[in-house]
Design a protein around this motif. Sequence first.
Motif, mmCIF file in Angstrom:
data_model
loop_
_atom_site.group_PDB
_atom_site.id
_atom_site.type_symbol
_atom_site.label_atom_id
_atom_site.label_comp_id
_atom_site.label_asym_id
_atom_site.label_seq_id
_atom_site.Cartn_x
_atom_site.Cartn_y
_atom_site.Cartn_z
ATOM 1 N N SER A 146 117.612 -20.827 26.840
ATOM 2 C CA SER A 146 116.852 -21.261 28.007
ATOM 3 C C SER A 146 117.835 -21.763 29.062
ATOM 4 O O SER A 146 118.934 -22.220 28.744
ATOM 5 N N LEU A 198 113.387 -18.621 27.215
ATOM 6 C CA LEU A 198 112.243 -19.536 27.306
ATOM 7 C C LEU A 198 112.305 -20.310 28.624
ATOM 8 O O LEU A 198 113.334 -20.896 28.961
ATOM 9 N N TRP A 199 111.196 -20.335 29.339
ATOM 10 C CA TRP A 199 111.098 -21.102 30.584
ATOM 11 C C TRP A 199 110.223 -22.338 30.419
ATOM 12 O O TRP A 199 110.221 -23.225 31.254
ATOM 13 N N GLN A 200 109.467 -22.375 29.352
ATOM 14 C CA GLN A 200 108.654 -23.536 29.017
ATOM 15 C C GLN A 200 108.486 -23.564 27.505
ATOM 16 O O GLN A 200 108.731 -22.575 26.824
ATOM 17 N N THR A 201 108.101 -24.711 26.981
ATOM 18 C CA THR A 201 107.991 -24.831 25.537
ATOM 19 C C THR A 201 106.951 -23.850 24.988
ATOM 20 O O THR A 201 105.943 -23.558 25.633
ATOM 21 N N GLN A 237 115.777 -29.317 28.728
ATOM 22 C CA GLN A 237 114.551 -30.017 28.344
ATOM 23 C C GLN A 237 113.583 -29.104 27.608
ATOM 24 O O GLN A 237 112.762 -29.565 26.813
ATOM 25 N N VAL A 238 113.659 -27.790 27.865
ATOM 26 C CA VAL A 238 112.808 -26.850 27.134
ATOM 27 C C VAL A 238 113.215 -26.819 25.666
ATOM 28 O O VAL A 238 112.366 -26.839 24.773
ATOM 29 N N GLN A 253 109.291 -15.643 31.627
ATOM 30 C CA GLN A 253 108.477 -16.607 32.371
ATOM 31 C C GLN A 253 106.998 -16.511 32.055
ATOM 32 O O GLN A 253 106.306 -17.512 31.947
ATOM 33 N N GLN A 288 104.567 -16.303 29.679
ATOM 34 C CA GLN A 288 104.299 -16.408 28.246
ATOM 35 C C GLN A 288 102.945 -15.809 27.899
ATOM 36 O O GLN A 288 101.949 -16.067 28.562
ATOM 37 N N LEU A 338 117.059 -24.300 30.758
ATOM 38 C CA LEU A 338 116.717 -25.719 30.852
ATOM 39 C C LEU A 338 116.864 -26.408 29.501
ATOM 40 O O LEU A 338 116.224 -26.021 28.526
ATOM 41 N N GLY A 346 112.230 -29.952 24.070
ATOM 42 C CA GLY A 346 110.785 -29.952 23.916
ATOM 43 C C GLY A 346 110.331 -29.184 22.697
ATOM 44 O O GLY A 346 109.287 -29.481 22.109
ATOM 45 N N ASP A 394 104.525 -23.181 21.697
ATOM 46 C CA ASP A 394 103.912 -23.818 20.533
ATOM 47 C C ASP A 394 104.039 -22.896 19.328
ATOM 48 O O ASP A 394 103.268 -21.953 19.160
#
Length: 596
Positions: free
Chosen positions: A277, A247-250, A281-282, A199, A201, A279, A285, A252
Motif C-alpha cells: 500500500s 490496497l488503498w483502504q483496509t 495507516q492502511v 482503489q 474494492q 499508506l 489498519g 475486512d
Amino acid sequence: MLWKPIRKHIYYCLNPESNVHNLMIAADDLRDTIDTIEERILVGECEGKKPKAQATSWIRSAQSVRDESDKIKNGYEARRIHALGCSWNFFFNYSVSNSATKMHANADEIKKRAPENDGMFSSLPLVGRELPLPPYIVGQDEYKDKIVGSIKQGTTGTIGICGMGGSGKTTLLKQLNNIFSCAAETHEFDHVIYVEVSQQQNLETVQQNIASQLGIMLIQNKDATFRSASLYNFLKERSFLLLIDDLWQTLDLVKVGIPQGGRQLGPQNRQMIVITSRLQQVCYGMDGHCQMIVLQRLKFNEAWSLFESNAGIRITNNVQVKCHAESIVEKCGGLPLALKIVGQAMASKGTEHEWELAVNLLEQSQFHKVPDVENDLYSVLYISYDNLPDERTKQCFLFFAFASYGTVCTESYTKFLDGPWIAGFFGVALSLTYLDLYCTNIEQLPSDIGALLNLQHLDLSYTPIQSLPVEFRLLKKLRYLYLRYTRKLQTVPDGTISALSMLRVLDIHGSVFFTKVKARSYLEELESLTSLQLLRVTVVDFQSLRRIFNLSRVSLRDRIGTPPSFVPTYQQSKGTTSRSSGSELYEEFGEVDDRW
C-alpha cells in the motif's frame, strides 16, 4: 410415406400445451440434477477436492438449457392468457411447439452427459502460479531477503510493504510470490495466493479471485456470507501465504473468508499475509502489529543502471547526451517505474537535440503545483505521453486517464469534457460500448456522438445537458439510457426515442423534457420500443399517467415474454412528487391485469 412428416407438423400446431408441458418436466428433472451435482461439488471442495473444468462447464450448459426452457414456457403462458386460455394462432403454436420439442431433446441429451462422481474431481493445483517479472530489477535484494526471512521464521502474522507510487512494491510482491510458489518440495505453504485489489474494492471479485487460485468454485447467486464461509472452511486447516497488492483502504479479511484466529507466531505459523500500500495507516489498519517495510528511493548508481538498461547503453557514447540523461535520471527521483517508462520512451532518441528537448519538458512541468500528486512520478511520465504515436492515441489516453482520475470527489474530468478534446474523441472511439458521464458538467454532446455505432450504455444523469443532437438517433445498438434529473434538458428531436429500437432501459425520472405539451408525441414513440423492459418517468398530469399505464397494459399486450416494468412518478405540485400505489391506480383506471 408423406403423411408421417406432415402429421408431425400438424401436431405442432394443435398441441403446443402438451409439448411445453413435456419440456418443463424434462427441465425440472434437469434442475434436480444440477442441484445434486452442485451439492457434491460443495462437499468435495470442503474435503480439498477440485472440480474438473468439464464439471463446471456442464453446470453452465445445463443452466442455460433450463433458462431457455423457462423462456419458452413464459412466452407460451403469456400468449395463452391473452387468448383466454387457448390460441388459434397456428404460426405461434407451431413455433412454440417446435422450440419446445428441440429444447426437450437438448435437456435429455445434456442430462445423459451429467458428470459421474468418479470423474467430477481432479487433484488440487500447484502451490501457486508464477508471475512474470521485469528482466532487470535493482535495489530490492535487501528488502526481499528480509521479508523472506520473516516469513520463514514466522516472526509476524502480517507484513506491510509501503512506498510511493512507482517505488517497486508490486515487483517486490511478485518476487515473493514466485519464490514461495516454486517451493512445493519444501512444503512452506499449501497455497500461495496473489490478489490485486486497487482503489475500487469489490468483495465478490476478491473472493472469486482467491477461489480460482485455490481451485474451488463458488456457486453463483450466493451471497457474500456464503462465499466467505466456503473460503474459510477450505483454508482454516491449511497453510497459506496471502499476497494482497495495491490496497488503498483496509480490507475486512473476515468478510472475505480468510482465517484469523488460528495464526500463531513462530516457525509453526503457516498462515501469513503480505500487503502492499502507499499508506502505512492502511497496513496498520489491517493488523496493528504488522511488520512494516518502507521502500526507499533508489540511489543514483542504482537508478542510472536501471535507466541505462531501458534506454540503451549507447547513451554513454555521446558526452552531451549522457549529461542530459543524467539530468533526466535525477528528475525521476529514484522511482523504478519512472526510470523504466522514461528510459523506454527515450530509447529511440539518438540526437543531442531530442535529449535536450526532453530535459526542457521536465523542467517546464507544472505538476509541482498540483496538490496531493507524486510530482517525481507524474512529471516525468509526460515524456512517455509526448512519445505516443499520434494525436488520436493521445486523445484516447487523456480521455480515459481523466475518466479514471475523475472517479475520486476532482475537476479534471469535467474540464476535459468542457474542452475541445471531447469534440474529436467520439469520432475515433468507434468500438466504445460503455460511456458514463454521470454527474459531470457537460452541457452539450458533440454531433460525432452518432459515430459510436457500438454504444450500448450511456449515463447522462445529474448533468446540465440541455439538448440531444439529431445524430443521437444513430445509436442503434443503445440498450441502456439514463437521463435522471437532467433538469435543463429541453430539446429531444422528434423521432429520437423511437429510433433507439434496441432500448431496454429508459430512465428519465426527474427530467423536465417530458412536459405535458410533448408527452403525447413521446408516448407514441415509446409505444414503438418493442425491447423496452424498464421505464422510469416523471409525469405532470393524470392524462400522461393514464397513457403510460395503458402503454404497459394495452399497447404491449401482444408481446411474448416478460412485459416491461414501469415506475411512474406523478408531479402533484411544484416541488412535490408521489408514486401511485396499486390501489390508487385501480380506483383511477379500473381493473388492472395482475401481470402488469
